[in-house]
Scaffold this motif. Structure first.
Motif, PDB file in Angstrom:
ATOM      1  N   UNK A  29       0.838  -1.205   0.000  1.00 22.31           N
ATOM      2  CA  UNK A  29       0.000   0.000   0.000  1.00 22.31           C
ATOM      3  C   UNK A  29       0.870   1.251   0.000  1.00 22.31           C
ATOM      4  N   UNK A  30       1.886   1.255   0.855  1.00 21.94           N
ATOM      5  CA  UNK A  30       2.719   2.453   1.007  1.00 21.94           C
ATOM      6  C   UNK A  30       3.588   2.738  -0.207  1.00 21.94           C
ATOM      7  N   UNK A  31       3.851   1.721  -1.037  1.00 19.72           N
ATOM      8  CA  UNK A  31       4.739   1.927  -2.189  1.00 19.72           C
ATOM      9  C   UNK A  31       3.987   2.108  -3.505  1.00 19.72           C
ATOM     10  N   UNK A  32       2.661   2.131  -3.487  1.00 22.37           N
ATOM     11  CA  UNK A  32       1.907   2.475  -4.701  1.00 22.37           C
ATOM     12  C   UNK A  32       2.181   3.940  -4.988  1.00 22.37           C
ATOM     13  N   UNK A  33       2.464   4.265  -6.226  1.00 20.41           N
ATOM     14  CA  UNK A  33       2.920   5.602  -6.596  1.00 20.41           C
ATOM     15  C   UNK A  33       2.026   6.716  -6.054  1.00 20.41           C
ATOM     16  N   UNK A  34       0.733   6.623  -6.299  1.00 23.62           N
ATOM     17  CA  UNK A  34      -0.180   7.691  -5.864  1.00 23.62           C
ATOM     18  C   UNK A  34      -0.219   7.792  -4.353  1.00 23.62           C
ATOM     19  N   UNK A  35      -0.277   6.639  -3.684  1.00 28.85           N
ATOM     20  CA  UNK A  35      -0.320   6.646  -2.219  1.00 28.85           C
ATOM     21  C   UNK A  35       1.008   7.112  -1.657  1.00 28.85           C
ATOM     22  N   UNK A  36       2.107   6.632  -2.248  1.00 27.31           N
ATOM     23  CA  UNK A  36       3.436   7.022  -1.769  1.00 27.31           C
ATOM     24  C   UNK A  36       3.647   8.529  -1.861  1.00 27.31           C
ATOM     25  N   UNK A  37       3.165   9.141  -2.948  1.00 29.47           N
ATOM     26  CA  UNK A  37       3.308  10.597  -3.090  1.00 29.47           C
ATOM     27  C   UNK A  37       2.531  11.338  -2.013  1.00 29.47           C
ATOM     28  N   UNK A  38       1.316  10.878  -1.744  1.00 38.92           N
ATOM     29  CA  UNK A  38       0.511  11.515  -0.682  1.00 38.92           C
ATOM     30  C   UNK A  38       1.182  11.325   0.668  1.00 38.92           C
ATOM     31  N   UNK A  39       1.630  10.081   0.951  1.00 32.81           N
ATOM     32  CA  UNK A  39       2.274   9.805   2.232  1.00 32.81           C
ATOM     33  C   UNK A  39       3.563  10.599   2.385  1.00 32.81           C
ATOM     34  N   UNK A  40       4.343  10.686   1.299  1.00 31.23           N
ATOM     35  CA  UNK A  40       5.598  11.435   1.359  1.00 31.23           C
ATOM     36  C   UNK A  40       5.341  12.906   1.651  1.00 31.23           C
ATOM     37  N   UNK A  41       4.319  13.453   1.010  1.00 28.29           N
ATOM     38  CA  UNK A  41       4.038  14.883   1.172  1.00 28.29           C
ATOM     39  C   UNK A  41       3.427  15.206   2.534  1.00 28.29           C
ATOM     40  N   UNK A  42       2.545  14.310   3.028  1.00 29.81           N
ATOM     41  CA  UNK A  42       1.763  14.604   4.231  1.00 29.81           C
ATOM     42  C   UNK A  42       2.095  13.743   5.444  1.00 29.81           C
ATOM     43  N   UNK A  43       3.097  12.880   5.344  1.00 33.75           N
ATOM     44  CA  UNK A  43       3.421  11.968   6.442  1.00 33.75           C
ATOM     45  C   UNK A  43       3.658  12.697   7.753  1.00 33.75           C
ATOM     46  N   UNK A  44       4.354  13.836   7.703  1.00 30.88           N
ATOM     47  CA  UNK A  44       4.680  14.554   8.945  1.00 30.88           C
ATOM     48  C   UNK A  44       3.428  15.082   9.645  1.00 30.88           C
ATOM     49  N   UNK A  45       2.319  15.195   8.912  1.00 35.91           N
ATOM     50  CA  UNK A  45       1.039  15.604   9.508  1.00 35.91           C
ATOM     51  C   UNK A  45       0.176  14.367   9.804  1.00 35.91           C
ATOM     52  N   UNK A  46       0.116  13.429   8.847  1.00 37.46           N
ATOM     53  CA  UNK A  46      -0.739  12.247   9.006  1.00 37.46           C
ATOM     54  C   UNK A  46      -0.290  11.349  10.155  1.00 37.46           C
ATOM     55  N   UNK A  47       1.026  11.166  10.303  1.00 35.68           N
ATOM     56  CA  UNK A  47       1.540  10.252  11.326  1.00 35.68           C
ATOM     57  C   UNK A  47       1.082  10.668  12.724  1.00 35.68           C
ATOM     58  N   UNK A  48       1.302  11.922  13.143  1.00 32.42           N
ATOM     59  CA  UNK A  48       0.824  12.307  14.476  1.00 32.42           C
ATOM     60  C   UNK A  48      -0.698  12.281  14.596  1.00 32.42           C
ATOM     61  N   UNK A  49      -1.402  12.697  13.526  1.00 32.01           N
ATOM     62  CA  UNK A  49      -2.870  12.717  13.588  1.00 32.01           C
ATOM     63  C   UNK A  49      -3.424  11.303  13.784  1.00 32.01           C
ATOM     64  N   UNK A  50      -2.893  10.343  13.024  1.00 32.71           N
ATOM     65  CA  UNK A  50      -3.373   8.966  13.148  1.00 32.71           C
ATOM     66  C   UNK A  50      -3.071   8.423  14.540  1.00 32.71           C
ATOM     67  N   UNK A  51      -1.869   8.664  15.058  1.00 33.41           N
ATOM     68  CA  UNK A  51      -1.519   8.152  16.380  1.00 33.41           C
ATOM     69  C   UNK A  51      -2.354   8.810  17.477  1.00 33.41           C
ATOM     70  N   UNK A  52      -2.521  10.121  17.394  1.00 27.90           N
ATOM     71  CA  UNK A  52      -3.334  10.825  18.392  1.00 27.90           C
ATOM     72  C   UNK A  52      -4.781  10.342  18.313  1.00 27.90           C
ATOM     73  N   UNK A  53      -5.312  10.238  17.088  1.00 25.22           N
ATOM     74  CA  UNK A  53      -6.680   9.760  16.906  1.00 25.22           C
ATOM     75  C   UNK A  53      -6.856   8.345  17.426  1.00 25.22           C
ATOM     76  N   UNK A  54      -5.888   7.496  17.149  1.00 26.44           N
ATOM     77  CA  UNK A  54      -5.925   6.120  17.624  1.00 26.44           C
ATOM     78  C   UNK A  54      -5.924   6.080  19.152  1.00 26.44           C
ATOM     79  N   UNK A  55      -5.049   6.875  19.752  1.00 25.80           N
ATOM     80  CA  UNK A  55      -4.981   6.927  21.218  1.00 25.80           C
ATOM     81  C   UNK A  55      -6.278   7.397  21.840  1.00 25.80           C
ATOM     82  N   UNK A  56      -6.839   8.478  21.296  1.00 21.55           N
ATOM     83  CA  UNK A  56      -8.104   9.015  21.816  1.00 21.55           C
ATOM     84  C   UNK A  56      -9.220   7.994  21.636  1.00 21.55           C
ATOM     85  N   UNK A  57      -9.270   7.334  20.475  1.00 28.03           N
ATOM     86  CA  UNK A  57     -10.302   6.336  20.211  1.00 28.03           C
ATOM     87  C   UNK A  57     -10.218   5.188  21.229  1.00 28.03           C
TER      88      UNK A  57
END
Length: 199
Positions: free
Chosen positions: A161-189
């Motif tokens: 999933x992470x190495x599909x071109x379209x997904x990889x580009x999104x993850x590369x660009x937004x990882x620094x925002x998505x990573x904390x958001x997902x972890x914080x959201x997961x913790x709160x959930x």
């Protein structure tokens, strides 16, 4: 035995499919660094092994090993790691990244992957215990073997999933925002769903 194996596959997929998203973010975070897959695999085995061990012990009667009331508080692990990742991203800022860091990822730790896996799988313990308590010892062993055999499949699915071109580009660009958001959201959930702190 075949029925137990098929049931184990279904149970594993149903309870761990959400890990693909979290593991994909770890892949994005460690993109281009040697040993990323190895660290993620080791971390996933450590975290899932702890979940499996806890579920087996509780199903065999060691109920005091992990009180049910403690499970929701595992949400503090991803919450704190997410807050730390957000603080680090805010402190460093995008403009401070040099070209080398943009081409390669950030160092990840197998222990961090293990901690997130364990915290994210706390609810799995509650699902596994009644199943494990109701099957024979042979079936229980089959479940454990199947679960452990499927861990690398889960890691490879996340890598895919992470190495599909379209997904990889999104993850590369937004990882620094998505990573904390997902972890914080997961913790709160996890905290809210389990009723921690009277939530």
């Amino acid at each position: 035995m075949l029925a137990s194996i098929l049931q184990a596959i279904g149970l594993f997929l149903a309870t761990n499919i959400d890990d693909i998203i979290v593991l994909s973010l770890f892949y994005a975070r460690g993109a281009g660094l040697p040993g990323t897959t190895r660290k993620i695999l080791i971390g996933q085995y450590l975290g899932f092994g702890a979940i499996l061990l806890a579920a087996v012990l509780v199903s065999l009667g060691a109920r005091s090993f992990l009180p049910a009331g403690a499970l929701p508080y595992f949400g503090l692990i991803p919450l704190l790691l997410g807050l730390y990742a957000a603080w680090t991203a805010w402190r460093n800022g995008d403009e401070d990244e040099d070209e080398d860091e943009k081409l390669t990822g950030k160092e990840i730790s197998a222990l961090t992957v293990a901690a997130i896996t364990f915290a994210n799988g706390g609810d799995n313990i509650g699902v596994y215990v009644p199943v494990f308590a109701s099957v024979s010892t042979t079936a229980l062993v089959a479940y454990c073997i199947v679960f452990l055999a499927l861990v690398p499949v889960l890691v490879l699915a996340a890598k895919f999933v992470a190495t599909r071109q379209a997904i990889a580009e999104v993850l590369e660009r937004w990882e620094h925002i998505l990573f904390p958001i997902v972890l914080i959201g997961l913790g709160v959930f996890i905290l809210v769903e389990g009723g921690a702190f009277g939530l």
